[in-house]
Scaffold this motif. Sequence first.
Motif, PDB file in Angstrom:
ATOM      1  N   GLN A   2      29.377 -14.505  19.979  1.00 14.59           N
ATOM      2  CA  GLN A   2      30.700 -14.395  19.373  1.00 14.59           C
ATOM      3  C   GLN A   2      30.986 -15.519  18.399  1.00 14.59           C
ATOM      4  N   GLY A   3      30.562 -16.743  18.712  1.00 13.24           N
ATOM      5  CA  GLY A   3      30.876 -17.857  17.841  1.00 13.24           C
ATOM      6  C   GLY A   3      29.735 -18.262  16.938  1.00 13.24           C
ATOM      7  N   ASN A   4      28.644 -17.509  16.937  1.00 13.17           N
ATOM      8  CA  ASN A   4      27.468 -17.886  16.173  1.00 13.17           C
ATOM      9  C   ASN A   4      27.314 -16.967  14.959  1.00 13.17           C
ATOM     10  N   PRO A   5      27.628 -17.463  13.753  1.00 15.99           N
ATOM     11  CA  PRO A   5      27.531 -16.599  12.569  1.00 15.99           C
ATOM     12  C   PRO A   5      26.097 -16.192  12.244  1.00 15.99           C
ATOM     13  N   ALA A   6      25.121 -17.028  12.577  1.00 16.38           N
ATOM     14  CA  ALA A   6      23.723 -16.680  12.299  1.00 16.38           C
ATOM     15  C   ALA A   6      23.293 -15.493  13.156  1.00 16.38           C
ATOM     16  N   ALA A   7      23.738 -15.452  14.408  1.00 16.05           N
ATOM     17  CA  ALA A   7      23.377 -14.345  15.294  1.00 16.05           C
ATOM     18  C   ALA A   7      23.986 -13.035  14.800  1.00 16.05           C
ATOM     19  N   VAL A   8      25.198 -13.111  14.296  1.00 18.36           N
ATOM     20  CA  VAL A   8      25.849 -11.909  13.762  1.00 18.36           C
ATOM     21  C   VAL A   8      25.095 -11.412  12.532  1.00 18.36           C
ATOM     22  N   GLN A  67      28.701 -18.959  28.291  1.00 18.92           N
ATOM     23  CA  GLN A  67      28.514 -20.300  27.754  1.00 18.92           C
ATOM     24  C   GLN A  67      29.870 -20.886  27.386  1.00 18.92           C
ATOM     25  N   PRO A  68      30.093 -22.174  27.671  1.00 17.20           N
ATOM     26  CA  PRO A  68      31.363 -22.774  27.291  1.00 17.20           C
ATOM     27  C   PRO A  68      31.474 -22.839  25.765  1.00 17.20           C
ATOM     28  N   VAL A  69      32.676 -22.580  25.290  1.00 19.60           N
ATOM     29  CA  VAL A  69      32.919 -22.585  23.855  1.00 19.60           C
ATOM     30  C   VAL A  69      33.015 -24.033  23.383  1.00 19.60           C
ATOM     31  N   VAL A  70      32.205 -24.365  22.408  1.00 24.56           N
ATOM     32  CA  VAL A  70      32.209 -25.715  21.864  1.00 24.56           C
ATOM     33  C   VAL A  70      33.178 -25.739  20.694  1.00 24.56           C
ATOM     34  N   THR A  71      34.196 -26.594  20.806  1.00 21.53           N
ATOM     35  CA  THR A  71      35.194 -26.656  19.739  1.00 21.53           C
ATOM     36  C   THR A  71      34.856 -27.713  18.704  1.00 21.53           C
ATOM     37  N   ALA A  72      34.103 -28.732  19.096  1.00 22.77           N
ATOM     38  CA  ALA A  72      33.753 -29.785  18.148  1.00 22.77           C
ATOM     39  C   ALA A  72      32.632 -29.297  17.244  1.00 22.77           C
TER      40      ALA A  72
END
Length: 125
Positions: A2-8, A67-72
Amino acid sequence: MQGNPAAVTIKNVSRVFAVLTVPFTMSFPKAIFCYWITSNLFSLGYGLVLKVPGVKKALGVPEIPKQPVVTAPRPSIDLYTALKQAKTASQQSTSLPIEPTEVANQITSFSSRPSIRGLEILRNK
């Protein structure tokens, strides 16, 4: 993903290649085309069925922990800085005094032996 643009991006490119497979394989012998299409449809259906939580539970498939969402934001890697650090690290490691080891002693003992050419000259005399 969800938060990984490369995977998308990879997922979308894979989908485009999957669609383009049909026109490219149509010129292949019909048996290969038929095999690839049925195999891909079976794999697609299998993957979709395994996404259903009830099916996963019935088959005993363990759940993948979130996986915990990394905000930094991750620090960017500067190639120039990395090369500079590697160069200084290698210079520091070569400037250390090196004590002779057994391998170094063996090498010097081998080099002090007469060469094959020298032995041939002695034999011919």
